[in-house]
Enzyme design. Structure first.
Site, PDB file in Angstrom:
ATOM      1  N   ASP A 114      -7.563  -1.529   7.635  1.00 47.43           N
ATOM      2  CA  ASP A 114      -7.924  -1.824   8.938  1.00 47.43           C
ATOM      3  C   ASP A 114      -8.506  -2.712  10.364  1.00 47.43           C
ATOM      4  OD1 ASP A 114      -8.278   1.277   8.830  1.00 47.43           O
ATOM      5  OD2 ASP A 114     -10.669   0.826   9.335  1.00 47.43           O
TER       6      ASP A 114
HETATM    7  N1  URA Z   1     -11.661   2.705   4.534  1.00 50.69           N
HETATM    8  C1  URA Z   1     -11.770   2.581   5.575  1.00 50.69           C
HETATM    9  O1  URA Z   1     -12.144   2.970   6.515  1.00 50.69           O
HETATM   10  N2  URA Z   1     -11.151   0.931   7.030  1.00 50.69           N
HETATM   11  C2  URA Z   1     -10.441   0.935   5.417  1.00 50.69           C
HETATM   12  O2  URA Z   1      -9.522  -0.486   6.254  1.00 50.69           O
HETATM   13  C3  URA Z   1      -9.794   0.849   4.408  1.00 50.69           C
HETATM   14  C4  URA Z   1     -10.773   2.586   3.905  1.00 50.69           C
END
Ligand code: URA
Length: 260
Positions: A114
């Protein structure tokens, strides 16, 4: 590297690496600017054997050839950049050299982190390797450090390990997830008191990669992830000397470690 990439026409190879059109490459060759093992090449249509070592043997206008197809990069993803080719705002691909962004096949991230997650991110132009690395049956473990907003209730590790936790809107429970309380070293040197004041830090290891999995997992457990960082992908560990925003090209042994 796929068998199809083993031998290629020089002009096609260089055009695919972003050095210009086939005509531009022909002009570079005519001017003696493409050099292999110390000798200028004279035929843009000749076939060259493509291997990782080609960058050490070929120069283009005096500079080392970019990594040939079959490239795998390890990047320290900073916060605030998006793993996308086309969204607005700062993108992960802006951290790569300009020419690398014109490569065919394009370089893509192996899975995503993310915008608000930092840490170890792999990128490749090898579609088969990408799919192998993210396929659940490959069982490549991904490890994250998560700072939680609220105290632990006590049963989280057990629920996560049970393989029964359902995420909102999904029909299948998560595969078992390993969870431990982070050690002081894993918390970046914060003391126990500082950690408690800022929220507990846990280490979770997942075998799958569902959308926003870590954040949704802790939401399902009544908590909230305040900060998230990935420090391991398969057998690869984020190197201490890889600063946020930096990347390095993996050699054969590094690529094998993904699946170790
Ligand atoms: N899980 C998440 O919530 N975000 C990420 O970036 C990776 C795994």
């Amino acid at each position: 590297m796929s068998a199809a990439a083993k031998s290629m026409r020089l002009d096609r190879l260089l055009a695919n690496l972003g050095y210009g059109s086939r005509r531009d490459i022909q002009s570079l060759v005519k001017r003696g600017r493409v050099v292999l093992d110390g000798s200028p090449l004279t035929d843009a249509g000749q076939h060259v054997a493509v291997s990782r070592e080609l960058s050490e043997r070929m120069t283009i206008a005096g500079a080392r050839l970019d990594p040939p197809p079959g490239l795998v990069l390890m990047m320290h993803k900073p916060l605030g950049v998006t793993c996308s080719h086309k969204e607005a705002g700062p993108l992960i691909y802006h951290l790569l050299p300009q020419r690398w962004r014109a490569r065919k096949p394009a370089i893509s991230t192996i899975g995503r982190l993310d915008k608000d997650t930092s840490g170890l991110l792999l990128l490749t132009d090898d579609g088969a390797l990408l799919h192998r690395a993210i396929a659940p049956k490959s069982k490549v473990a991904k490890r994250y450090l998560a700072r939680l907003a609220r105290p632990l209730r006590g049963d989280e590790a057990e629920v996560l390990a049970s393989g029964t936790l359902m995420l909102e809107g999904e029909a299948k429970p998560l595969l078992p997830v390993e969870m431990e309380i982070a050690t002081e070293a894993e918390c970046g040197g914060l003391s126990k008191a500082e950690v408690d004041a800022n929220g507990p830090v846990v280490v979770v290891t997942l075998m799958e990669g569902r959308y926003h999995q870590v954040r949704r997992m802790f939401a399902a457990l009544g908590n909230h992830v305040g900060a998230l960082h990935r420090d391991r992908f398969g057998g690869l560990q984020m190197p201490d000397d890889l600063a946020a925003g930096e990347f390095r090209v993996l050699d054969e042994a590094g690529i094998e470690r993904i699946f170790a």
